[in-house]
Design an enzyme around this catalytic site. Structure first.
Site, PDB file in Angstrom:
ATOM      1  N   GLY A   1      57.421  55.311  15.855  1.00  0.00           N
ATOM      2  CA  GLY A   1      58.708  54.964  15.397  1.00  0.00           C
ATOM      3  C   GLY A   1      59.027  53.537  15.617  1.00  0.00           C
ATOM      4  O   GLY A   1      60.386  53.031  15.537  1.00  0.00           O
TER       5      GLY A   1
ATOM      6  N   GLU B   1      48.323  59.884  19.043  1.00  0.00           N
ATOM      7  CA  GLU B   1      49.643  59.341  18.776  1.00  0.00           C
ATOM      8  C   GLU B   1      49.933  58.107  20.127  1.00  0.00           C
ATOM      9  O   GLU B   1      50.477  58.991  20.958  1.00  0.00           O
ATOM     10  CB  GLU B   1      50.482  60.288  18.622  1.00  0.00           C
ATOM     11  CG  GLU B   1      50.335  61.209  17.479  1.00  0.00           C
ATOM     12  CD  GLU B   1      51.990  61.555  16.657  1.00  0.00           C
ATOM     13  OE1 GLU B   1      52.015  61.376  15.391  1.00  0.00           O
ATOM     14  OE2 GLU B   1      52.672  61.804  17.416  1.00  0.00           O
TER      15      GLU B   1
ATOM     16  N   SER C   1      53.596  54.926  13.428  1.00  0.00           N
ATOM     17  CA  SER C   1      54.144  53.885  12.481  1.00  0.00           C
ATOM     18  C   SER C   1      52.847  53.816  11.175  1.00  0.00           C
ATOM     19  O   SER C   1      52.739  52.733  10.747  1.00  0.00           O
ATOM     20  CB  SER C   1      54.065  52.472  13.119  1.00  0.00           C
ATOM     21  OG  SER C   1      55.203  52.729  14.005  1.00  0.00           O
TER      22      SER C   1
ATOM     23  N   GLU D   1      57.316  63.312  21.972  1.00  0.00           N
ATOM     24  CA  GLU D   1      58.899  63.658  22.216  1.00  0.00           C
ATOM     25  C   GLU D   1      59.040  64.834  22.510  1.00  0.00           C
ATOM     26  O   GLU D   1      60.233  64.864  23.365  1.00  0.00           O
ATOM     27  CB  GLU D   1      59.403  63.427  20.451  1.00  0.00           C
ATOM     28  CG  GLU D   1      59.343  62.150  19.977  1.00  0.00           C
ATOM     29  CD  GLU D   1      59.312  61.827  18.500  1.00  0.00           C
ATOM     30  OE1 GLU D   1      59.523  62.894  17.968  1.00  0.00           O
ATOM     31  OE2 GLU D   1      59.056  60.902  18.050  1.00  0.00           O
TER      32      GLU D   1
ATOM     33  N   HIS E   1      53.620  67.125  21.138  1.00  0.00           N
ATOM     34  CA  HIS E   1      53.993  65.908  20.550  1.00  0.00           C
ATOM     35  C   HIS E   1      54.815  64.978  22.059  1.00  0.00           C
ATOM     36  O   HIS E   1      55.609  65.757  22.765  1.00  0.00           O
ATOM     37  CB  HIS E   1      54.995  66.021  19.556  1.00  0.00           C
ATOM     38  CG  HIS E   1      55.499  64.828  18.714  1.00  0.00           C
ATOM     39  ND1 HIS E   1      56.179  63.777  19.271  1.00  0.00           N
ATOM     40  CD2 HIS E   1      54.811  64.370  17.571  1.00  0.00           C
ATOM     41  CE1 HIS E   1      56.402  62.982  18.473  1.00  0.00           C
ATOM     42  NE2 HIS E   1      55.451  63.217  17.354  1.00  0.00           N
TER      43      HIS E   1
ATOM     44  N   GLY F   1      58.427  58.805   9.929  1.00  0.00           N
ATOM     45  CA  GLY F   1      58.859  58.110   9.145  1.00  0.00           C
ATOM     46  C   GLY F   1      58.572  58.065   7.518  1.00  0.00           C
ATOM     47  O   GLY F   1      59.330  58.055   6.613  1.00  0.00           O
TER      48      GLY F   1
ATOM     49  N   ASN G   1      55.273  64.894   9.614  1.00  0.00           N
ATOM     50  CA  ASN G   1      55.960  65.484  11.007  1.00  0.00           C
ATOM     51  C   ASN G   1      57.513  64.915  10.508  1.00  0.00           C
ATOM     52  O   ASN G   1      57.721  63.779  10.876  1.00  0.00           O
ATOM     53  CB  ASN G   1      55.755  64.951  12.084  1.00  0.00           C
ATOM     54  CG  ASN G   1      56.621  65.242  13.229  1.00  0.00           C
ATOM     55  OD1 ASN G   1      57.468  66.109  12.990  1.00  0.00           O
ATOM     56  ND2 ASN G   1      56.097  64.977  14.522  1.00  0.00           N
ATOM     57  N   TRP G   2      58.405  66.027  10.069  1.00  0.00           N
ATOM     58  CA  TRP G   2      59.650  65.337   9.407  1.00  0.00           C
ATOM     59  C   TRP G   2      60.578  65.303  10.780  1.00  0.00           C
ATOM     60  O   TRP G   2      61.883  64.968  10.583  1.00  0.00           O
ATOM     61  CB  TRP G   2      60.161  66.609   8.813  1.00  0.00           C
ATOM     62  CG  TRP G   2      59.624  66.197   7.127  1.00  0.00           C
ATOM     63  CD1 TRP G   2      58.778  65.305   6.782  1.00  0.00           C
ATOM     64  CD2 TRP G   2      60.125  66.728   5.842  1.00  0.00           C
ATOM     65  NE1 TRP G   2      58.843  65.272   5.201  1.00  0.00           N
ATOM     66  CE2 TRP G   2      59.463  66.072   4.978  1.00  0.00           C
ATOM     67  CE3 TRP G   2      61.113  67.771   5.635  1.00  0.00           C
ATOM     68  CZ2 TRP G   2      59.856  66.516   3.532  1.00  0.00           C
ATOM     69  CZ3 TRP G   2      61.189  68.455   4.556  1.00  0.00           C
ATOM     70  CH2 TRP G   2      60.584  67.662   3.323  1.00  0.00           C
ATOM     71  N   LYS G   3      60.126  65.782  12.068  1.00  0.00           N
ATOM     72  CA  LYS G   3      61.284  65.771  12.979  1.00  0.00           C
ATOM     73  C   LYS G   3      62.277  66.467  12.825  1.00  0.00           C
ATOM     74  O   LYS G   3      62.507  67.369  12.007  1.00  0.00           O
ATOM     75  CB  LYS G   3      61.070  64.422  13.580  1.00  0.00           C
ATOM     76  CG  LYS G   3      60.014  63.585  13.713  1.00  0.00           C
ATOM     77  CD  LYS G   3      59.805  62.538  14.455  1.00  0.00           C
ATOM     78  CE  LYS G   3      58.343  61.749  14.695  1.00  0.00           C
ATOM     79  NZ  LYS G   3      58.092  60.522  15.426  1.00  0.00           N
TER      80      LYS G   3
END
Ligand code: 13P
Length: 250
Positions: A172, A166, A212, A96, A94, A234, A9-11
């Site tokens: 993160g 998640e 993470s 976020e 997600h 990440g 997931n590159w966000k």
């Protein structure tokens, strides 16, 4: 019985030009794999993902989708557009999006339905915030999100769904869930899926862990019987670290 899935997931990272170079390098360096690989970049990168990975073993998809099918919805991207670009997977729910865009379980369910209509497999994200875990309510909270997103959703084939656990506090932060805590949650998710869709179905649905994940902790997470891969933020951005994860998964 379940093929591992490693999804990046590159966000909101990398420009289309940067991604294009990265894709070329990944193709050059990708070893033959038993696991499945998927990349989930931002919308404007998807045409380049298609250019690079159409007819290869690498799948790709989006990080979000509109709950609407079509129409006057400025700024939205429909499931039909994603299907046209060859997306195999797309993230819904997600944390976020839930946090920064106030997405509710009901909205997540609508988005999931739009993807299913277009034959795209939703990667449904669930997971508890820190205060919920500290209260000892992580399992019921997460299963509540799962039940709400799947309320009345008819699924026939286990390939129609991927669930990603998640925990919000692990995203993160460099602080991953302990493998046994992840396993406890994954088991609970699988047993909830079994009640809803039957044992045979649940036994074949992939449940990914996200939060993470890195080359130092991935092997121990994957050693858990109900962890079927990773949804990686990440550590999916650098070629070296992403390839390291793929080699660990095998
Ligand atoms: P990190 O791997 O950066 O913690 O992000 C996890 C995530 O949110 C994947 O969807």
């Amino acid at each position: 019985m379940r093929r591992l899935l490693i999804a990046g997931n590159w966000k909101m990272h990398k420009t289309p030009s940067e991604a294009r170079v990265w894709f070329r390098e990944l193709k050059r360096l990708l070893p033959p794999l038993a696991s499945e690989v998927a990349l989930l970049p931002a919308f404007p990168i998807l045409p380049y993902a298609r250019e690079a990975f159409q007819d290869t073993q690498v799948a790709y998809g989006a990080q979000d989708v509109s709950a609407h099918r079509e129409g006057a919805y400025t700024g939205e991207v429909s499931a039909r557009m994603l299907a046209d670009l060859g997306c195999r997977y797309t993230i819904v729910g997600h944390s976020e999006r839930r946090k920064h865009h106030q997405e509710t379980d009901a909205l997540v369910r609508e988005k999931l339905l739009r993807l299913l209509e277009e034959g795209i497999t939703p990667i449904l994200c669930v997971g508890e915030p820190l205060e919920v875990r500290e209260r000892g309510e992580a399992v019921p909270y997460t299963l509540g999100q799962l039940a709400a997103a799947l309320e009345g959703v008819d699924l026939q084939d286990p390939r129609q769904l991927v669930v990603a656990y998640e925990p919000v506090w692990a995203i993160g932060t460099g602080k991953n869930a302990a493998p046994l805590d992840a396993e406890e949650m994954h088991q609970a998710i699988r047993s909830a899926l079994s009640k809803r869709y039957g044992e045979g179905f649940a036994a074949r649905v992939r449940i990914l862990y996200g939060g993470s994940v890195n080359p130092g902790n991935f092997a121990s997470l994957l050693s858990m019987p109900n962890v079927d891969g990773g949804l990686v933020g990440g550590a999916s951005l650098g070629l070296e670290s992403f390839l390291a994860l793929l080699r660990i998964a095998g």
